[in-house]
Design an enzyme around this catalytic site. Structure first.
Site, PDB file in Angstrom:
ATOM      1  N   GLU A  15      -2.632  13.494   0.540  1.00  0.00           N
ATOM      2  CA  GLU A  15      -3.945  13.194   1.124  1.00  0.00           C
ATOM      3  C   GLU A  15      -4.653  14.491   1.495  1.00  0.00           C
ATOM      4  O   GLU A  15      -5.787  14.737   1.091  1.00  0.00           O
ATOM      5  CB  GLU A  15      -3.774  12.306   2.359  1.00  0.00           C
ATOM      6  CG  GLU A  15      -3.197  10.942   2.012  1.00  0.00           C
ATOM      7  CD  GLU A  15      -3.814   9.838   2.839  1.00  0.00           C
ATOM      8  OE1 GLU A  15      -3.508   9.765   4.037  1.00  0.00           O
ATOM      9  OE2 GLU A  15      -4.614   9.056   2.282  1.00  0.00           O
TER      10      GLU A  15
ATOM     11  N   HIS B  93       0.818  -1.217   0.000  1.00  0.00           N
ATOM     12  CA  HIS B  93       0.000   0.000   0.000  1.00  0.00           C
ATOM     13  C   HIS B  93       0.847   1.260   0.000  1.00  0.00           C
ATOM     14  O   HIS B  93       0.419   2.306  -0.461  1.00  0.00           O
ATOM     15  CB  HIS B  93      -0.911   0.030   1.231  1.00  0.00           C
ATOM     16  CG  HIS B  93      -1.810  -1.139   1.354  1.00  0.00           C
ATOM     17  ND1 HIS B  93      -2.769  -1.443   0.413  1.00  0.00           N
ATOM     18  CD2 HIS B  93      -1.907  -2.103   2.298  1.00  0.00           C
ATOM     19  CE1 HIS B  93      -3.416  -2.535   0.788  1.00  0.00           C
ATOM     20  NE2 HIS B  93      -2.913  -2.959   1.915  1.00  0.00           N
TER      21      HIS B  93
ATOM     22  N   HIS C 185       5.628   6.881   6.501  1.00  0.00           N
ATOM     23  CA  HIS C 185       5.236   6.322   5.205  1.00  0.00           C
ATOM     24  C   HIS C 185       4.773   7.455   4.296  1.00  0.00           C
ATOM     25  O   HIS C 185       4.663   8.600   4.736  1.00  0.00           O
ATOM     26  CB  HIS C 185       4.122   5.271   5.389  1.00  0.00           C
ATOM     27  CG  HIS C 185       2.871   5.871   5.953  1.00  0.00           C
ATOM     28  ND1 HIS C 185       2.588   5.902   7.295  1.00  0.00           N
ATOM     29  CD2 HIS C 185       1.822   6.514   5.359  1.00  0.00           C
ATOM     30  CE1 HIS C 185       1.442   6.507   7.495  1.00  0.00           C
ATOM     31  NE2 HIS C 185       0.954   6.894   6.326  1.00  0.00           N
TER      32      HIS C 185
ATOM     33  N   THR D  45      -6.190   7.416   7.800  1.00  0.00           N
ATOM     34  CA  THR D  45      -6.731   7.560   6.448  1.00  0.00           C
ATOM     35  C   THR D  45      -6.886   6.216   5.737  1.00  0.00           C
ATOM     36  O   THR D  45      -7.227   6.182   4.564  1.00  0.00           O
ATOM     37  CB  THR D  45      -5.845   8.487   5.598  1.00  0.00           C
ATOM     38  OG1 THR D  45      -4.569   7.859   5.422  1.00  0.00           O
ATOM     39  CG2 THR D  45      -5.672   9.845   6.258  1.00  0.00           C
ATOM     40  N   THR D  46      -6.630   5.134   6.451  1.00  0.00           N
ATOM     41  CA  THR D  46      -6.833   3.786   5.899  1.00  0.00           C
ATOM     42  C   THR D  46      -7.716   2.997   6.860  1.00  0.00           C
ATOM     43  O   THR D  46      -7.846   3.359   8.028  1.00  0.00           O
ATOM     44  CB  THR D  46      -5.492   3.050   5.724  1.00  0.00           C
ATOM     45  OG1 THR D  46      -4.912   2.832   7.010  1.00  0.00           O
ATOM     46  CG2 THR D  46      -4.533   3.836   4.849  1.00  0.00           C
TER      47      THR D  46
ATOM     48  N   HIS E 165       3.914  10.937   6.207  1.00  0.00           N
ATOM     49  CA  HIS E 165       3.252  10.884   7.523  1.00  0.00           C
ATOM     50  C   HIS E 165       4.157  10.221   8.542  1.00  0.00           C
ATOM     51  O   HIS E 165       4.600   9.084   8.336  1.00  0.00           O
ATOM     52  CB  HIS E 165       1.952  10.077   7.427  1.00  0.00           C
ATOM     53  CG  HIS E 165       0.869  10.793   6.698  1.00  0.00           C
ATOM     54  ND1 HIS E 165      -0.188  10.153   6.098  1.00  0.00           N
ATOM     55  CD2 HIS E 165       0.681  12.119   6.495  1.00  0.00           C
ATOM     56  CE1 HIS E 165      -0.986  11.056   5.545  1.00  0.00           C
ATOM     57  NE2 HIS E 165      -0.476  12.256   5.764  1.00  0.00           N
TER      58      HIS E 165
ATOM     59  N   HIS F 157       2.324   8.974   0.777  1.00  0.00           N
ATOM     60  CA  HIS F 157       1.148   8.922  -0.092  1.00  0.00           C
ATOM     61  C   HIS F 157       1.477   9.671  -1.380  1.00  0.00           C
ATOM     62  O   HIS F 157       1.999  10.782  -1.332  1.00  0.00           O
ATOM     63  CB  HIS F 157      -0.061   9.565   0.589  1.00  0.00           C
ATOM     64  CG  HIS F 157      -0.449   8.867   1.866  1.00  0.00           C
ATOM     65  ND1 HIS F 157      -1.382   7.854   1.901  1.00  0.00           N
ATOM     66  CD2 HIS F 157      -0.012   9.011   3.137  1.00  0.00           C
ATOM     67  CE1 HIS F 157      -1.515   7.415   3.142  1.00  0.00           C
ATOM     68  NE2 HIS F 157      -0.689   8.110   3.917  1.00  0.00           N
TER      69      HIS F 157
HETATM   70  C1  SG4 Z   1      -0.417   3.322   5.864  1.00  0.00           C
HETATM   71  O1  SG4 Z   1      -1.209   2.316   5.276  1.00  0.00           O
HETATM   72  C2  SG4 Z   1       0.555   2.662   6.831  1.00  0.00           C
HETATM   73  O2  SG4 Z   1       1.257   1.616   6.189  1.00  0.00           O
HETATM   74  C3  SG4 Z   1      -0.169   2.137   8.059  1.00  0.00           C
HETATM   75  O3  SG4 Z   1       0.759   1.638   8.979  1.00  0.00           O
HETATM   76  C4  SG4 Z   1      -0.950   3.270   8.700  1.00  0.00           C
HETATM   77  O4  SG4 Z   1      -1.676   2.780   9.835  1.00  0.00           O
HETATM   78  C5  SG4 Z   1      -1.932   3.814   7.698  1.00  0.00           C
HETATM   79  O5  SG4 Z   1      -1.228   4.295   6.558  1.00  0.00           O
HETATM   80  C6  SG4 Z   1      -2.758   4.972   8.255  1.00  0.00           C
HETATM   81  O6  SG4 Z   1      -1.907   6.002   8.692  1.00  0.00           O
HETATM   82  O7  SG4 Z   1      -1.116   8.248   8.880  1.00  0.00           O
HETATM   83  N1  SG4 Z   1      -2.221   7.624   6.722  1.00  0.00           N
HETATM   84  S1  SG4 Z   1      -2.208   7.477   8.305  1.00  0.00           S
HETATM   85  O8  SG4 Z   1      -3.516   7.841   8.812  1.00  0.00           O
HETATM   86  O9  SG4 Z   1      -0.242   3.709  11.327  1.00  0.00           O
HETATM   87  C7  SG4 Z   1      -1.216   3.029  11.088  1.00  0.00           C
HETATM   88  C8  SG4 Z   1       0.743   0.332   9.370  1.00  0.00           C
HETATM   89  O10 SG4 Z   1       1.621  -0.052  10.075  1.00  0.00           O
HETATM   90  C9  SG4 Z   1      -2.015   2.452  12.177  1.00  0.00           C
HETATM   91  C10 SG4 Z   1      -0.351  -0.554   8.888  1.00  0.00           C
HETATM   92 ZN    ZN Z   2      -0.562   8.174   5.876  1.00  0.00          ZN
END
Ligand code: SG4
Ligand code: ZN
Length: 263
Positions: free
Chosen positions: A107, A66, A95, A203-204, A120, A97
């Site tokens: 985002e 992702h 990570h 956001t996921t 983020h 986007h």
């Molecule tokens: C991304 O999918 C990350 O890989 C997730 O990290 C993360 O979830 C998710 O985005 C949502 O994060 O800052 N965009 S966000 O709102 O950090 C979490 C994972 O380790 C819980 C799955």
């Molecule tokens: Zn994110």
């Protein structure tokens, strides 16, 4: 209620994944930030960032299908201040986007404008013990979001990191970061006193409404050539289908207030 662990696919239109996977609450993320409507709050204060500049704290870089993500090696990189409720917060991972072209990808949008890339930094409240618990607790997470902007020349500070990304092009690949991550490039370019704050969610899936969001208004420079390297990241283990786009559509602000740290 929020479903967990469902698979999702950003390539479809609309709200990006199967109906019902995400919370249907009133504090969803991301949002369009309207600067002229933000409420100035000069009392938020400065951020206190501890150990962000220590390369030894950054663990593996990985492609999870992702996004491209870097997990922290330990729990000693911390965030406090900045008007966050209940700090300190521990950095768990960062990570990205992005989208399919330079005119799309972030985002959050600012006054309707979308940046080509958003990073983020996900932190959890230290007093809650771990990321999972914090992700189920109101105000348990603090995410810092930074935008990139297209610049005519390369940002050389990003090159070692972009090389690392190319080594984890396919889903489930991971690598040890041998060189400093993007941190220097970010904190040398962005004034961390200039930010907006609002209450939102992940956001996921399951889009838990537990995030104290901070979005910085100054941007990090990146060239179009460098952006193209990030797009060579794939959602499958065979490297057949590019991740393409991995941003969620903007959500309604509802009755929320967006604070801004400066006039
Ligand atoms: C991304 O999918 C990350 O890989 C997730 O990290 C993360 O979830 C998710 O985005 C949502 O994060 O800052 N965009 S966000 O709102 O950090 C979490 C994972 O380790 C819980 C799955
Ligand atoms: Zn994110």
């Amino acid at each position: 209620t929020q479903a967990k662990g469902a698979s999702y696919n950003y390539d479809s239109n609309g709200d990006d994944w199967t109906s019902g996977v995400c919370s249907t609450g009133t504090k969803q993320s991301p949002i369009n930030i309207v600067l002229s409507s933000a409420s100035v709050d000069t009392s938020l204060g400065e951020f206190v960032l501890t150990n962000y500049d220590d390369d030894s704290k950054y663990g593996k870089i990985k492609n999870n299908g992702h996004t491209i993500q870097v997990d922290m090696a330990d729990d000693t990189v911390t965030l406090n201040g900045g008007g966050l409720d209940g700090g300190p917060f521990i950095l768990a991972q960062f990570h990205f986007h992005w989208g399919t072209s330079d005119s799309t990808g972030s985002e959050h949008t600012v006054d309707g404008n979308r940046s080509p890339l958003e990073i983020h930094f996900v932190h959890y409240k230290q007093s809650l013990g771990d990321l999972g618990t914090a992700a189920g607790t109101a105000d348990g997470l603090a995410v810092l979001g930074f935008f990139f902007e297209v610049y005519p020349s390369d940002n050389a500070n990003l090159d070692p990191f972009l090389d690392a990304i190319s080594s984890v092009a396919n889903k489930d690949q991971n690598a040890t970061l041998s060189s400093p991550p993007v941190i220097d490039a970010i904190f040398q370019n962005v004034n961390t006193s200039l930010f907006v704050r609002y209450s939102g969610g992940l956001t996921t899936p399951g889009c838990n409404e537990v995030v104290q969001w901070t979005v910085f208004t100054e941007k990090i420079r990146i060239s179009s050539t460098q952006l193209a390297k990030i797009r060579l990241s794939y959602q499958d283990t065979s490297g057949t289908t590019a991740i393409g786009k991995n941003y969620r559509s903007t959500q309604s602000i509802n009755s929320r207030t967006v604070k801004i740290s400066y006039d």
